[in-house]
Design a protein around this motif. Structure first.
Motif, PDB file in Angstrom:
ATOM      1  N   GLY A  15       0.955  -1.160   0.039  1.00 38.95           N
ATOM      2  CA  GLY A  15       0.065   0.013  -0.104  1.00 38.95           C
ATOM      3  C   GLY A  15       0.629   1.274   0.081  1.00 38.95           C
ATOM      4  O   GLY A  15       1.701   1.243   0.792  1.00 38.95           O
ATOM      5  N   ASP A  38       1.981  -1.484  -4.527  1.00 39.67           N
ATOM      6  CA  ASP A  38       0.331  -1.032  -4.636  1.00 39.67           C
ATOM      7  C   ASP A  38      -0.060  -1.368  -6.047  1.00 39.67           C
ATOM      8  O   ASP A  38       0.338  -1.405  -7.096  1.00 39.67           O
ATOM      9  N   GLY A  45      -2.415   6.355  -2.899  1.00 44.24           N
ATOM     10  CA  GLY A  45      -3.469   5.930  -2.521  1.00 44.24           C
ATOM     11  C   GLY A  45      -4.879   6.344  -2.656  1.00 44.24           C
ATOM     12  O   GLY A  45      -4.752   6.942  -4.104  1.00 44.24           O
ATOM     13  N   GLY A 120      -2.578  -0.842   3.180  1.00 44.05           N
ATOM     14  CA  GLY A 120      -3.740  -0.507   2.282  1.00 44.05           C
ATOM     15  C   GLY A 120      -4.872   0.061   2.898  1.00 44.05           C
ATOM     16  O   GLY A 120      -4.912   0.407   4.251  1.00 44.05           O
TER      17      GLY A 120
END
Length: 332
Positions: A15, A38, A45, A120
């Motif tokens: 993440g 990711d 993100g 994440g």
């Protein structure tokens, strides 16, 4: 990095959101080599993908900071230690080796790591759909606004009663021709201060109303782009609103995806951790919104602290000679 990529590091961070980027920096500060994987093609993100223009108010040291600016500063900070980024690589499997963990990605990479820190968000976010008007998705109906200037000069209807809906209404007020906030209840689920700000703004608030119909301008066989929205109250009152954009901020449904297959203890679709951020699986830690424990508060600033806590325990796990407490960074 494509299929066949082999990476070996001390710590794999899953993440590349704010918590993951800070974890990458802090692990480098503690002397570890780091890889960050990711599924998204860029760092940041959900903030970078969904809310780059929105202001964030709960990060220490910033009275207010634009989402993308925060991501840029975090990436710059992490870059000091040259982490290996595997972007566009969703981690699908984690296999124990006894001395570490091997992660496999959906893009064909293998990452050997002494430990894994899952940072994440709450899995993949699927937007809750507006019950009407789905045919206008991409033609005026949207579930988030990556760039505010895309709606400049438009009449915008924002639907929802949570923090996101009110934040979008406030963010769009300076650039849109008009903003109307529609919510099916009289009470909002947003922060009291945000509700107060909306009440003091030029945003038109309609409660308790729901979207009954979305109409297009008839420019093509599919109904063209959005041109107006009909909202109805519980007592049958109807209002027709001019609109070129409808922002349905109704929240998201979490989909943990491969994480559900990793043999971790879960609660409320989050990963249970102890006070050291360890999960139920050896050498796997979690921090940020994906992590859960009694009394957790979901703030970016909390995620930063959790990342530092996890990294310090990882450092001691990988090398028992290392001190758990790193000392002051100013003395490094």
């Amino acid at each position: 990095m494509g299929p066949g990529t082999e990476v070996s590091v001390d710590l794999l961070v899953v993440g590349a959101g704010p918590t993951g980027l800070y974890a990458a920096y802090y692990a480098g500060f503690r002397g570890m080599s780091v890889a960050v994987a990711d599924a998204l093609p860029e760092v940041g993100g959900q903030i970078a993908a969904l809310y780059p223009e929105k202001l964030v108010y709960d990060v220490a040291g910033f009275p207010a900071v634009r989402g993308q600016d925060l991501v840029d500063r975090l990436a710059e900070q992490a870059g000091r230690w040259n982490p290996v980024y595997l972007l566009g690589h969703g981690v699908t499997d984690l296999d124990d080796t006894g001395a570490g963990v091997v992660a496999t990605t959906d893009a064909g990479a293998r990452i050997s790591a002494g430990a894994v820190l899952v940072c994440g968000g709450i899995g993949n976010f699927i937007p809750r759909e507006l019950p009407v008007g789905s045919e206008y998705l991409g033609r005026g109906l949207r579930y988030f606004v990556p760039r505010l200037d895309e709606l400049s000069g438009q009449d915008v209807v924002v639907v929802g009663g949570g923090d996101s809906a009110l934040d979008w209404a406030l963010s769009l007020e300076p650039v849109a021709a008009s903003v109307t906030l529609v919510h099916r209840r009289t009470r909002f689920r947003a922060h009291e201060r945000t509700v107060e700000q909306v009440g003091n703004s030029s945003v038109r608030v309609l409660t308790p109303y729901e979207v009954e119909k979305i109409s297009g301008d008839g420019a093509d066989d599919n109904g063209g782009a959005v041109s107006e929205v009909v909202v109805a109250s519980s007592d049958g009152d109807r209002i027709t609103l001019p609109a070129q954009s409808v922002v349905a901020a109704l929240g998201f449904i979490a989909d943990l995806g491969p994480i559900e297959r990793w043999g971790l203890d879960l609660r409320r679709r989050r990963i249970l951790v102890d006070r050291t951020m360890r999960t139920s699986r050896e050498r796997v830690f979690a921090a940020g919104d994906i992590a859960d424990y009694d009394g957790r508060v979901g703030l970016i600033s909390i995620g930063f602290g959790e990342a530092a806590l996890a990294v310090n325990h990882v450092a001691a796990l990988l090398d028992p000679a290392r001190s758990l407490t790193p000392g002051h960074s100013s003395d490094a």
